[in-house]
Design an enzyme around this catalytic site. Structure first.
Site, mmCIF file in Angstrom:
data_model
loop_
_atom_site.group_PDB
_atom_site.id
_atom_site.type_symbol
_atom_site.label_atom_id
_atom_site.label_comp_id
_atom_site.label_asym_id
_atom_site.label_seq_id
_atom_site.Cartn_x
_atom_site.Cartn_y
_atom_site.Cartn_z
ATOM 1 N N ASP A 9 0.864 -1.172 0.000
ATOM 2 C CA ASP A 9 0.000 0.000 0.000
ATOM 3 C C ASP A 9 0.906 1.228 0.000
ATOM 4 O O ASP A 9 2.069 1.154 0.423
ATOM 5 C CB ASP A 9 -0.882 -0.017 1.251
ATOM 6 C CG ASP A 9 -1.616 1.291 1.460
ATOM 7 O OD1 ASP A 9 -2.389 1.676 0.573
ATOM 8 O OD2 ASP A 9 -1.392 1.927 2.506
ATOM 9 N N ALA A 10 0.389 2.365 -0.454
ATOM 10 C CA ALA A 10 1.230 3.568 -0.525
ATOM 11 C C ALA A 10 1.018 4.496 0.667
ATOM 12 O O ALA A 10 1.920 4.706 1.497
ATOM 13 C CB ALA A 10 0.958 4.319 -1.827
ATOM 14 N N TYR A 11 -0.184 5.062 0.776
ATOM 15 C CA TYR A 11 -0.437 6.135 1.743
ATOM 16 C C TYR A 11 -0.583 5.594 3.161
ATOM 17 O O TYR A 11 -1.465 4.803 3.456
ATOM 18 C CB TYR A 11 -1.678 6.918 1.329
ATOM 19 C CG TYR A 11 -1.516 7.590 -0.013
ATOM 20 C CD1 TYR A 11 -0.751 8.743 -0.140
ATOM 21 C CD2 TYR A 11 -2.080 7.048 -1.163
ATOM 22 C CE1 TYR A 11 -0.567 9.356 -1.372
ATOM 23 C CE2 TYR A 11 -1.911 7.649 -2.398
ATOM 24 C CZ TYR A 11 -1.144 8.805 -2.506
ATOM 25 O OH TYR A 11 -0.967 9.408 -3.735
ATOM 26 N N ARG A 43 -7.362 12.917 6.820
ATOM 27 C CA ARG A 43 -7.167 11.515 6.474
ATOM 28 C C ARG A 43 -8.444 10.697 6.714
ATOM 29 O O ARG A 43 -8.823 9.863 5.881
ATOM 30 C CB ARG A 43 -6.004 10.947 7.298
ATOM 31 C CG ARG A 43 -5.760 9.456 7.106
ATOM 32 C CD ARG A 43 -5.355 9.122 5.694
ATOM 33 N NE ARG A 43 -4.866 7.747 5.591
ATOM 34 C CZ ARG A 43 -4.685 7.096 4.449
ATOM 35 N NH1 ARG A 43 -4.954 7.693 3.302
ATOM 36 N NH2 ARG A 43 -4.229 5.854 4.444
ATOM 37 N N SER A 119 -2.497 0.973 -4.861
ATOM 38 C CA SER A 119 -2.958 2.129 -4.090
ATOM 39 C C SER A 119 -4.250 2.715 -4.621
ATOM 40 O O SER A 119 -4.584 2.591 -5.810
ATOM 41 C CB SER A 119 -1.861 3.202 -4.126
ATOM 42 O OG SER A 119 -2.306 4.416 -3.557
ATOM 43 N N ASN A 120 -4.954 3.400 -3.718
ATOM 44 C CA ASN A 120 -6.107 4.202 -4.116
ATOM 45 C C ASN A 120 -5.710 5.396 -4.972
ATOM 46 O O ASN A 120 -6.567 5.994 -5.642
ATOM 47 C CB ASN A 120 -6.831 4.718 -2.870
ATOM 48 C CG ASN A 120 -7.719 3.667 -2.218
ATOM 49 O OD1 ASN A 120 -8.133 2.704 -2.840
ATOM 50 N ND2 ASN A 120 -8.009 3.863 -0.935
#
Length: 255
Positions: A9-11, A43, A119-120
């Site tokens: 995942d990124a964030y 967030r 990722s989103n």
């Protein structure tokens, strides 16, 4: 089955999502007085909007959702400042990586384990973020939910990784700091590692993390152990040359 790829995942996992407001707060007393409420609101609403849009089928890309979440957070804080809004959104494309990230990704690259981000984020957001974090040359792909048209934890998103690598779910190690993301990935069939930086309890869901880390530092050793978890079956002694050349069949590290 030994793993054949690592997907991040990124964030919040690779990228520090508090980095944009933290950097802006360094020179803005208004943000300092609102820390940490503003980034937490931003967030939270960003994620809530992805879930609501996934449930209702009213998809909008992550750039729009991120801006909407920020607008809500600024409104709650009583800040009506278009210049500040623009600055925070621009900084979101320059989020810092967590300190251990470059070394971890480099170690996986050295071990020749395929690596991707799932990722989103939009393709443009991920390109900017990985470039800013200094890891764009160390990952094989940045996979965006835009190819599926729905947000995590929809199974169609996780299927992007299996399709990209041509691997079944149980041969992919999925790494995320988000408990809900780990739950969705585990249900899909990935081997999961939860990066529990905040020391939170495990989410009460039917599917949970197979491994729990406090940060990403132990990941190369974990990935290597999972990659080499099924070794070549023992055979009769071979020639010295053949024995010396033996290596793990999935990552080419010394067997």
């Amino acid at each position: 089955m030994p793993i054949g790829a690592v997907v991040f995942d990124a964030y919040g996992t690779v990228l520090d999502v508090a980095g944009a407001p933290r950097n802006a707060a360094a020179t803005d007393a208004r943000l300092q007085s609102l820390w940490p409420a503003l980034p937490e609101d931003w967030r939270r609403k960003q994620l809530e909007y992805t879930w609501l849009r996934a449930i209702t089928g009213d998809h909008a890309d992550f750039a729009r959702v991120t801006a909407d979440g920020l607008d809500w957070a600024l409104d709650r804080a009583g800040l009506a400042d278009p210049a500040l809004r623009a600055r925070l959104l621009a900084l979101y494309d320059e989020l810092p990586a967590y300190p251990e990230v470059p070394g971890v990704v480099q170690a996986l690259q050295t071990a020749r384990l395929p690596r991707a981000i799932l990722s989103n984020g939009t393709p443009a957001m991920l390109a900017a973020a990985t470039r800013s974090a200094g890891i764009d040359g160390m990952i094989d792909a940045a996979l965006s939910v835009e190819a599926a048209g729905i947000y995590k934890p929809a199974p169609a998103v996780y299927a992007l990784a299996t399709a990209h690598f041509g691997l079944p779910p149980d041969r992919i190690l999925f790494v995320s700091s988000n408990g809900w993301d780990v739950a969705g990935a585990a249900r899909f069939g990935f081997v999961t590692a939860w990066v529990n930086r905040a020391g939170l309890p495990v989410d009460r869901m039917p599917h949970g993390p197979a491994h729990v880390l406090t940060d990403l530092s132990p990941l190369p050793d974990l990935a290597r152990a999972l990659c080499c978890s099924i070794s070549t079956p023992p055979t009769a002694p071979a020639s010295p040359i053949a024995t010396k050349a033996s290596a793990c069949p999935c990552c080419a590290c010394p067997a």
